[in-house]
Enzyme design. Structure first.
Site, PDB file in Angstrom:
ATOM      1  N   ASP A   1      -1.071  -6.722   8.061  1.00  8.58           N
ATOM      2  CA  ASP A   1      -2.515  -6.520   7.971  1.00  8.58           C
ATOM      3  C   ASP A   1      -3.091  -7.132   6.692  1.00  8.58           C
ATOM      4  O   ASP A   1      -2.643  -8.192   6.279  1.00  8.58           O
ATOM      5  CB  ASP A   1      -2.850  -5.020   8.094  1.00  8.58           C
ATOM      6  CG  ASP A   1      -2.318  -4.181   6.943  1.00  8.58           C
ATOM      7  OD1 ASP A   1      -1.293  -4.547   6.333  1.00  8.58           O
ATOM      8  OD2 ASP A   1      -2.943  -3.150   6.638  1.00  8.58           O
TER       9      ASP A   1
ATOM     10  N   GLY B   1       0.838  -1.188   0.000  1.00 12.88           N
ATOM     11  CA  GLY B   1       0.000   0.000   0.000  1.00 12.88           C
ATOM     12  C   GLY B   1       0.874   1.239   0.000  1.00 12.88           C
ATOM     13  O   GLY B   1       2.071   1.171   0.301  1.00 12.88           O
TER      14      GLY B   1
ATOM     15  N   GLY C   1       0.035  -4.676   0.888  1.00 13.08           N
ATOM     16  CA  GLY C   1      -1.223  -4.488   0.186  1.00 13.08           C
ATOM     17  C   GLY C   1      -1.375  -5.370  -1.037  1.00 13.08           C
ATOM     18  O   GLY C   1      -2.493  -5.741  -1.414  1.00 13.08           O
TER      19      GLY C   1
ATOM     20  N   GLU D   1       5.937  -5.776   7.751  1.00  7.66           N
ATOM     21  CA  GLU D   1       5.374  -4.656   8.513  1.00  7.66           C
ATOM     22  C   GLU D   1       5.996  -4.426   9.885  1.00  7.66           C
ATOM     23  O   GLU D   1       5.995  -3.294  10.376  1.00  7.66           O
ATOM     24  CB  GLU D   1       3.858  -4.840   8.654  1.00  7.66           C
ATOM     25  CG  GLU D   1       3.070  -4.609   7.384  1.00  7.66           C
ATOM     26  CD  GLU D   1       3.074  -5.792   6.431  1.00  7.66           C
ATOM     27  OE1 GLU D   1       2.535  -5.668   5.322  1.00  7.66           O
ATOM     28  OE2 GLU D   1       3.624  -6.861   6.806  1.00  7.66           O
TER      29      GLU D   1
END
Length: 382
Positions: free
Chosen positions: A173, A94, A142, A165
Site C-alpha cells: 500500500d 507502519g 510505511g 506485505e
C-alpha cells in the site's frame, strides 16, 4: 461468581484492552517519537523510535502532516528533509501490529491510521517545496510511503528496501500501486508479489531512490542542504549529484537482479497470478523455482489483490491509487489473512500462516472485484 459480575469483568477487560491498543497507536510521548525542527533554511523531520526501527504510528502521522502544511506556507522554510534516528532504520514500516489489534476489537483507529497515512503520502507526493528523504537504513512499507513519493530519495549502503506485505496478508500500500508499476519492465510486479529485498546502490538502480550517497557522508550532505537559500529543485539536485559523484562504494558491482531482468520481464508478464506461477513452473530454472517457492508461501488473496492493484494503478494518478488502496484496506480488515499474517510473522513468529482461502483456485473473481468497490461516502477524500 454471578453472571452479572462475570459480564462486568469481561466488559472491563475489553475496555482495558482497547485502552492499551489506543495507547499504543496514540502514544502520549509524541514529542520524542518524531522531532520537528527548523535547521538553517530547512524543516527537518526526524523519526525517533529507534527501538521500534522508527515504525510509523498514528501520533507521528498527526504531527508530521500539519507541520508539512505549515512549512509549505512558511517563507523562511525552503526545503524539507526527513530522516530516521538510531542508525539502523529510516522507517521499517507502519505499526501494523497495533492496527490489527485495533481492527480485532472494531476500534476505528485502525481505519483512521490508513486514512491519515494515505493523506500524508499524498501531501508528500504533491509537496511544492523540495522534499529530501534520507533513507539511510531499513525502509519498508510505511517508510516507503514517507519517502518514495518525495522528489528526492537518497539511499546509502545501509539501505534495505522491501514491500513485504503479501507475506502478512496485506498488499503493497502507501501508494505502491502508483510507483511499483512505473519501475522498469515487470520489476514492480516482481517486487510486490515476492517482497524481494533490495540493498544499497541497488535501490537506486531499481529506480526507487534518486541518489546514492555513502552513509558517512550523510551528515555533511544534510548540512549543505540546510545551508541552501531559496533553492530550486535543480539547486538541490546539484548538491545531491555532487555527493553521489563522491560516493564510489559498490559502483563496480552489477545490479543484483541484472542477470534476471529478462526472466522477470518474461515470467511476470501475465494477466493473472496463476499465469505467473504457471510461467515460473514451466521455465524450471533455479531462479524461477525459487520465485515459485516464495510465492507459494504468500497469501493467495493478497497476491490476487496486489496484481490487480498494480495493473489498475499503472494508469491512475497518485490520488486515484490511494483511494483504491484505502478501499482495499477495508477488505483486508474484514478478512482473515491480514490478522493471521501478522500473527505468524510479527507476534508468534512461527512463520507458518494458515491462509483462508488456502489456494488461488478457491478465490473467486467476484470476491476480488468486491474488494475494489467504492465505499461511497466513506471513500478516501484527498
Amino acid at each position: 461468581m454471578s453472571i452479572t459480575v462475570l459480564k462486568s469483568a469481561i466488559r472491563l477487560r475489553s475496555i482495558c484492552r482497547l485502552q492499551r491498543i489506543q495507547g499504543h497507536m496514540m502514544s502520549s510521548s509524541a514529542g520524542p517519537e518524531v522531532l520537528l525542527e527548523r535547521v538553517g533554511n530547512a524543516g527537518v523531520i526526524t523519526l525517533n523510535r529507534p527501538k521500534a526501527l522508527n515504525a510509523l504510528n498514528l501520533t507521528m502521522i498527526r504531527h508530521i502532516y500539519p507541520q508539512l502544511k505549515t512549512w509549505d506556507k512558511d517563507s523562511e522554510v525552503d526545503l524539507v528533509i526527513i530522516k530516521g534516528a538510531g542508525g539502523k532504520a529510516f522507517c521499517a514500516g507502519g505499526d501494523i501490529r497495533a492496527v490489527t489489534e485495533a481492527g480485532k476489537v472494531g476500534d476505528p483507529l485502525a481505519q483512521d491510521f490508513f486514512k491519515e497515512e494515505y493523506i500524508l503520502n499524498y501531501t508528500i507526493g504533491t509537496y511544492q517545496k523540495p522534499y529530501v528523504a534520507l533513507i539511510d537504513g531499513i525502509t519498508m512499507g510505511g517508510g516507503v510511503g514517507l519517502s518514495v513519493h518525495g522528489r528526492f530519495r537518497v539511499a546509502t549502503e545501509k539501505t534495505l528496501f522491501a514491500m513485504p506485505e503479501t507475506a502478512i496478508g496485506l498488499f503493497p500500500d502507501v501508494g505502491g500501486g502508483y510507483f511499483l508499476p512505473r519501475l522498469q519492465g515487470k520489476l514492480g510486479i516482481f517486487l510486490a508479489l515476492t517482497g524481494f529485498r533490495l540493498r544499497g546502490r541497488d535501490v537506486l538502480r531499481a529506480g526507487v531512490a534518486t541518489h546514492f550517497v555513502e552513509s558517512e557522508k550523510i551528515g555533511a550532505l544534510e548540512k549543505d542542504l540546510t545551508d541552501l537559500k531559496s533553492p530550486s529543485l535543480s539547486d538541490v539536485a546539484e548538491v545531491l549529484d555532487s555527493y553521489q559523484h563522491q560516493s564510489g562504494l559498490d559502483a563496480d558491482k552489477p545490479f543484483v537482479l541484472e542477470q534476471h531482468i529478462e526472466s522477470i520481464n518474461r515470467l511476470f508478464d501475465a494477466s493473472s497470478v496463476e499465469g505467473i506461477i504457471d510461467n515460473l513452473k514451466k521455465d524450471g530454472s533455479p531462479f524461477a523455482k525459487k520465485q515459485a517457492e516464495t510465492l507459494s508461501k504468500m497469501s493467495p488473496t493478497s497476491m490476487k489483490l496486489t496484481l490487480k492493484q498494480l495493473q489498475q494503478g499503472a494508469s491512475m494518478s497518485l490520488a486515484e491509487v490511494l483511494t483504491m488502496e484505502y478501499r482495499l484496506t477495508h477488505a483486508c480488515m474484514k478478512g482473515q489473512d491480514f490478522y493471521e499474517g501478522v500473527r505468524a510473522v510479527l507476534i508468534d513468529k512461527d512463520q507458518s500462516p494458515k491462509w483462508k482461502p488456502g489456494t488461488l483456485e478457491e478465490i473467486s473473481e467476484q470476491s476480488v472485484e468486491d474488494s475494489f468497490r467504492s465505499l461511497g461516502e466513506h471513500d478516501l477524500k484527498l
